[in-house]
Design an enzyme around this catalytic site. Structure first.
Site, PDB file in Angstrom:
ATOM      1  N   HIS A  14      72.606  77.148   9.540  1.00  0.00           N
ATOM      2  CA  HIS A  14      72.835  76.725  10.963  1.00  0.00           C
ATOM      3  C   HIS A  14      72.031  75.152  11.396  1.00  0.00           C
ATOM      4  O   HIS A  14      71.004  74.690  10.740  1.00  0.00           O
ATOM      5  CB  HIS A  14      71.078  77.464  11.133  1.00  0.00           C
ATOM      6  CG  HIS A  14      70.393  77.199  12.475  1.00  0.00           C
ATOM      7  ND1 HIS A  14      70.169  79.333  13.185  1.00  0.00           N
ATOM      8  CD2 HIS A  14      70.078  76.631  13.462  1.00  0.00           C
ATOM      9  CE1 HIS A  14      69.662  78.744  14.265  1.00  0.00           C
ATOM     10  NE2 HIS A  14      69.595  77.059  14.680  1.00  0.00           N
ATOM     11  N   HIS A  16      71.969  71.727  14.323  1.00  0.00           N
ATOM     12  CA  HIS A  16      72.634  71.648  15.612  1.00  0.00           C
ATOM     13  C   HIS A  16      73.414  70.182  15.273  1.00  0.00           C
ATOM     14  O   HIS A  16      72.775  69.391  15.155  1.00  0.00           O
ATOM     15  CB  HIS A  16      72.230  71.331  16.314  1.00  0.00           C
ATOM     16  CG  HIS A  16      71.389  72.628  16.610  1.00  0.00           C
ATOM     17  ND1 HIS A  16      71.837  73.866  17.762  1.00  0.00           N
ATOM     18  CD2 HIS A  16      70.523  73.337  16.418  1.00  0.00           C
ATOM     19  CE1 HIS A  16      70.369  74.593  17.850  1.00  0.00           C
ATOM     20  NE2 HIS A  16      70.136  74.907  16.528  1.00  0.00           N
ATOM     21  N   LEU A  17      75.094  70.283  15.383  1.00  0.00           N
ATOM     22  CA  LEU A  17      75.498  68.831  15.021  1.00  0.00           C
ATOM     23  C   LEU A  17      75.370  67.959  17.011  1.00  0.00           C
ATOM     24  O   LEU A  17      76.224  66.655  16.646  1.00  0.00           O
ATOM     25  CB  LEU A  17      76.745  68.836  14.520  1.00  0.00           C
ATOM     26  CG  LEU A  17      76.554  69.584  13.151  1.00  0.00           C
ATOM     27  CD1 LEU A  17      78.608  69.556  12.541  1.00  0.00           C
ATOM     28  CD2 LEU A  17      75.685  68.609  11.831  1.00  0.00           C
ATOM     29  N   ARG A  18      75.327  68.066  17.547  1.00  0.00           N
ATOM     30  CA  ARG A  18      75.961  68.135  19.276  1.00  0.00           C
ATOM     31  C   ARG A  18      77.100  67.502  18.936  1.00  0.00           C
ATOM     32  O   ARG A  18      78.100  68.009  18.232  1.00  0.00           O
ATOM     33  CB  ARG A  18      74.630  66.752  18.850  1.00  0.00           C
ATOM     34  CG  ARG A  18      73.149  67.136  19.134  1.00  0.00           C
ATOM     35  CD  ARG A  18      72.685  68.192  19.509  1.00  0.00           C
ATOM     36  NE  ARG A  18      70.854  68.593  19.258  1.00  0.00           N
ATOM     37  CZ  ARG A  18      70.443  69.509  19.848  1.00  0.00           C
ATOM     38  NH1 ARG A  18      71.012  70.769  19.815  1.00  0.00           N
ATOM     39  NH2 ARG A  18      69.140  69.458  19.739  1.00  0.00           N
ATOM     40  N   ASN A  42      75.343  75.747  21.116  1.00  0.00           N
ATOM     41  CA  ASN A  42      74.530  75.080  21.824  1.00  0.00           C
ATOM     42  C   ASN A  42      74.994  73.906  22.765  1.00  0.00           C
ATOM     43  O   ASN A  42      73.917  73.113  22.353  1.00  0.00           O
ATOM     44  CB  ASN A  42      73.251  75.893  22.104  1.00  0.00           C
ATOM     45  CG  ASN A  42      72.315  75.078  20.981  1.00  0.00           C
ATOM     46  OD1 ASN A  42      73.215  74.346  20.454  1.00  0.00           O
ATOM     47  ND2 ASN A  42      71.153  74.509  20.562  1.00  0.00           N
ATOM     48  N   LYS A 100      76.512  83.637  18.101  1.00  0.00           N
ATOM     49  CA  LYS A 100      75.373  83.321  18.448  1.00  0.00           C
ATOM     50  C   LYS A 100      74.789  83.753  19.963  1.00  0.00           C
ATOM     51  O   LYS A 100      75.540  84.177  20.581  1.00  0.00           O
ATOM     52  CB  LYS A 100      75.248  82.229  18.256  1.00  0.00           C
ATOM     53  CG  LYS A 100      73.807  81.718  18.444  1.00  0.00           C
ATOM     54  CD  LYS A 100      72.642  81.528  17.372  1.00  0.00           C
ATOM     55  CE  LYS A 100      71.721  81.596  17.893  1.00  0.00           C
ATOM     56  NZ  LYS A 100      70.628  79.599  17.157  1.00  0.00           N
ATOM     57  N   HIS A 137      69.356  84.478  18.113  1.00  0.00           N
ATOM     58  CA  HIS A 137      67.431  83.912  18.079  1.00  0.00           C
ATOM     59  C   HIS A 137      67.174  84.844  18.384  1.00  0.00           C
ATOM     60  O   HIS A 137      66.326  85.092  19.846  1.00  0.00           O
ATOM     61  CB  HIS A 137      67.788  82.511  19.241  1.00  0.00           C
ATOM     62  CG  HIS A 137      66.876  81.463  19.366  1.00  0.00           C
ATOM     63  ND1 HIS A 137      66.014  80.182  19.347  1.00  0.00           N
ATOM     64  CD2 HIS A 137      65.002  81.898  19.826  1.00  0.00           C
ATOM     65  CE1 HIS A 137      64.920  80.197  19.374  1.00  0.00           C
ATOM     66  NE2 HIS A 137      64.793  81.537  19.696  1.00  0.00           N
ATOM     67  N   HIS A 175      66.484  81.218  11.769  1.00  0.00           N
ATOM     68  CA  HIS A 175      65.456  80.514  11.474  1.00  0.00           C
ATOM     69  C   HIS A 175      63.946  81.578  11.247  1.00  0.00           C
ATOM     70  O   HIS A 175      62.962  81.203  12.650  1.00  0.00           O
ATOM     71  CB  HIS A 175      64.980  79.525  12.432  1.00  0.00           C
ATOM     72  CG  HIS A 175      65.816  79.681  13.693  1.00  0.00           C
ATOM     73  ND1 HIS A 175      64.599  80.954  14.938  1.00  0.00           N
ATOM     74  CD2 HIS A 175      66.526  79.243  14.827  1.00  0.00           C
ATOM     75  CE1 HIS A 175      65.673  80.639  15.605  1.00  0.00           C
ATOM     76  NE2 HIS A 175      67.161  79.721  15.619  1.00  0.00           N
ATOM     77  N   LEU A 220      62.000  75.482  18.642  1.00  0.00           N
ATOM     78  CA  LEU A 220      61.299  76.948  18.362  1.00  0.00           C
ATOM     79  C   LEU A 220      62.552  77.559  17.612  1.00  0.00           C
ATOM     80  O   LEU A 220      63.587  77.176  16.997  1.00  0.00           O
ATOM     81  CB  LEU A 220      61.645  76.863  19.548  1.00  0.00           C
ATOM     82  CG  LEU A 220      61.115  76.658  21.420  1.00  0.00           C
ATOM     83  CD1 LEU A 220      61.256  76.854  22.818  1.00  0.00           C
ATOM     84  CD2 LEU A 220      59.222  77.415  21.117  1.00  0.00           C
ATOM     85  N   ASP A 248      68.597  74.369  10.453  1.00  0.00           N
ATOM     86  CA  ASP A 248      68.222  74.272  12.148  1.00  0.00           C
ATOM     87  C   ASP A 248      67.184  72.621  12.176  1.00  0.00           C
ATOM     88  O   ASP A 248      67.168  73.046  13.262  1.00  0.00           O
ATOM     89  CB  ASP A 248      67.294  75.074  12.508  1.00  0.00           C
ATOM     90  CG  ASP A 248      67.599  75.402  14.159  1.00  0.00           C
ATOM     91  OD1 ASP A 248      68.251  74.687  14.624  1.00  0.00           O
ATOM     92  OD2 ASP A 248      66.171  75.648  14.395  1.00  0.00           O
ATOM     93  N   HIS A 252      67.053  65.465  18.743  1.00  0.00           N
ATOM     94  CA  HIS A 252      66.506  65.297  20.282  1.00  0.00           C
ATOM     95  C   HIS A 252      66.165  63.325  20.117  1.00  0.00           C
ATOM     96  O   HIS A 252      65.327  63.367  19.386  1.00  0.00           O
ATOM     97  CB  HIS A 252      65.727  65.344  20.429  1.00  0.00           C
ATOM     98  CG  HIS A 252      65.710  66.890  20.525  1.00  0.00           C
ATOM     99  ND1 HIS A 252      66.339  67.661  22.145  1.00  0.00           N
ATOM    100  CD2 HIS A 252      65.669  68.374  19.968  1.00  0.00           C
ATOM    101  CE1 HIS A 252      67.109  68.814  22.105  1.00  0.00           C
ATOM    102  NE2 HIS A 252      66.089  69.105  20.893  1.00  0.00           N
ATOM    103  N   ALA A 264      62.142  70.957  22.556  1.00  0.00           N
ATOM    104  CA  ALA A 264      62.068  71.573  21.116  1.00  0.00           C
ATOM    105  C   ALA A 264      63.241  70.932  20.593  1.00  0.00           C
ATOM    106  O   ALA A 264      64.588  71.657  20.428  1.00  0.00           O
ATOM    107  CB  ALA A 264      62.194  72.733  21.194  1.00  0.00           C
TER     108      ALA A 264
HETATM  109  O1  DOR Z   1      63.581  73.713  18.470  1.00  0.00           O
HETATM  110  C1  DOR Z   1      64.772  74.481  18.243  1.00  0.00           C
HETATM  111  N1  DOR Z   1      65.469  73.535  19.056  1.00  0.00           N
HETATM  112  N2  DOR Z   1      65.291  75.433  18.217  1.00  0.00           N
HETATM  113  C2  DOR Z   1      66.299  75.896  19.142  1.00  0.00           C
HETATM  114  O2  DOR Z   1      66.468  77.337  18.956  1.00  0.00           O
HETATM  115  C3  DOR Z   1      67.113  75.425  19.347  1.00  0.00           C
HETATM  116  C4  DOR Z   1      67.295  74.062  19.276  1.00  0.00           C
HETATM  117  C5  DOR Z   1      68.306  72.490  19.469  1.00  0.00           C
HETATM  118  O3  DOR Z   1      69.578  72.945  20.334  1.00  0.00           O
HETATM  119  O4  DOR Z   1      67.680  71.701  20.312  1.00  0.00           O
HETATM  120 ZN    ZN Z   2      69.453  76.165  16.027  1.00  0.00          ZN
END
Ligand code: DOR
Ligand code: ZN
Length: 345
Positions: A14, A16-18, A42, A100, A137, A175, A220, A248, A252, A264
């Site tokens: 899990h 997030h690579l953006r 996402n 997802k 989620h 998570h 989150l 996860d 940011h 988050a």
């Molecule tokens: O804290 C989080 N950040 N929870 C998520 O489910 C998404 C993630 C994000 O993409 O920043």
């Molecule tokens: Zn996530």
């Protein structure tokens, strides 16, 4: 005292690579320690079709160093409109590992998510037939439900029914943060598993507020009270195959975290496997790290276990205060703090 550790190269189920510059900056951290990672869909424009997933996969591969063996595993973002035809295409694409589910409005870039999970039982029925994993989620978004209770409410209101209706559907509760979730996983069939992040093993909800508000500990599902953290520690140290690694890691920019309305997400990729090693060491359970980090996730997803290995040594090092992305900073989990285990490249 164990001084070094060689384990099969782990996978991150899990992350997030953006995209674009941000992806180019964070990807090397994940690719350095993990053989594969399950990439969340996402993006600002979510990855809702097979075609978008394949294009995103090729952007990730292009951003890798030419000698990298890292393999991204792709996911599709379920919406209220995802067609059954789109779902039926997936088995032809071995690089797409699951779908997802985000409740609409639950977290970062989730506005296109599903408003009412019951409306997508048509999709879950097909997924069960095709044996496609559903990644949840697992939180409700009802503003009347306290933010600390949203995971339990999701299990009670939706997940029990979902698992009962589709007993052969493979489900990953992502998570997990509560004893309720760990207990649910233990009491459900082998079709159901969970990922656990480093922050939910290392921190409890006090860490968001000690010495003033700390936005870098906000993610989150939100950090929970200590009793829940202890339940997660018990889950991983038990060596139960239903719990496996998913960081996860969610980068940011510092400016969007240290903000009147902070985002988050916690960026843990700069030190993830070392943090997990430190957790297992504290638990006197270093012998359980390899199963959690390198075997159980691959087994659940029906993937071959990795053949290569990584080495970790017991050696203090300090996590950088920040990493720089296009002139802006990202603050990693444990920034400026010492970790007792170090990955040798
Ligand atoms: O804290 C989080 N950040 N929870 C998520 O489910 C998404 C993630 C994000 O993409 O920043
Ligand atoms: Zn996530």
């Amino acid at each position: 005292m164990t001084k070094s550790l060689t384990i099969t190269t782990p996978d991150d189920f899990h992350v997030h690579l953006r995209d674009d510059v941000l992806m180019a900056s964070v990807l090397p951290y994940t690719a350095k320690q993990f053989a594969r990672a399950l990439v969340m869909p996402n993006l600002k424009t979510p990855i809702t079709t097979v075609e978008q997933a394949i294009q995103y996969e090729s952007r990730i591969k292009k951003a890798l160093k030419s000698d990298s063996h890292f393999q991204p595993l792709m996911t599709l973002y379920l919406t209220g409109k995802t067609s059954l035809e789109e779902i039926k295409k997936i088995p032809e694409y071995k690089q797409i590992a699951g779908i997802k589910y985000y409740p609409a409005g639950a977290t970062t870039n989730s506005d296109s998510g599903v408003k009412n999970i019951d409306d997508r039982y048509d999709v879950f029925e097909i997924m069960e037939k095709l044996d496609l994993p559903l990644l949840l989620h697992g939180e409700v978004v009802d503003p009347a439900i306290d933010i600390f209770d949203r995971e339990k409410a999701f299990i009670d209101q939706h997940l029990l029914k979902l698992h009962k209706t589709f007993p052969n559907l493979r489900i990953v509760l992502e998570h997990i943060t509560t004893k309720d979730a760990a207990d649910f996983i233990l009491s459900s069939s082998k079709k159901v598993a969970a990922t656990i992040t480093p922050q939910h093993l290392l921190l409890n909800r006090n860490h968001m507020f000690i010495g003033g508000i700390n936005p870098h500990h906000y993610c989150l599902p939100i950090l929970k009270r200590e009793t829940h953290r202890q339940a997660l520690l018990n889950a991983v140290s038990s060596g139960n195959t239903k719990f496996f690694l998913g960081t996860d890691s969610a980068p940011h920019l510092k400016s969007t975290k240290e903000n009147a309305c902070g985002c988050a997400g916690i960026f843990s990729a700069a030190s993830a496997i070392e943090l997990y090693a430190a957790v297992f060491d504290e638990l006197n359970a270093l012998d359980k790290l390899e199963g959690f980090a390198s075997f159980y996730g691959a087994d659940f997803y029906g993937l071959q276990r990795n053949k290569s290995s990584i080495n970790l040594v017991r050696e203090d090092w300090v996590v950088p205060e920040k990493i720089i992305v296009g002139g802006e900073a990202i603050v990693p989990l444990y920034a400026g703090r010492k970790i007792a285990w170090r990955l040798i490249s």
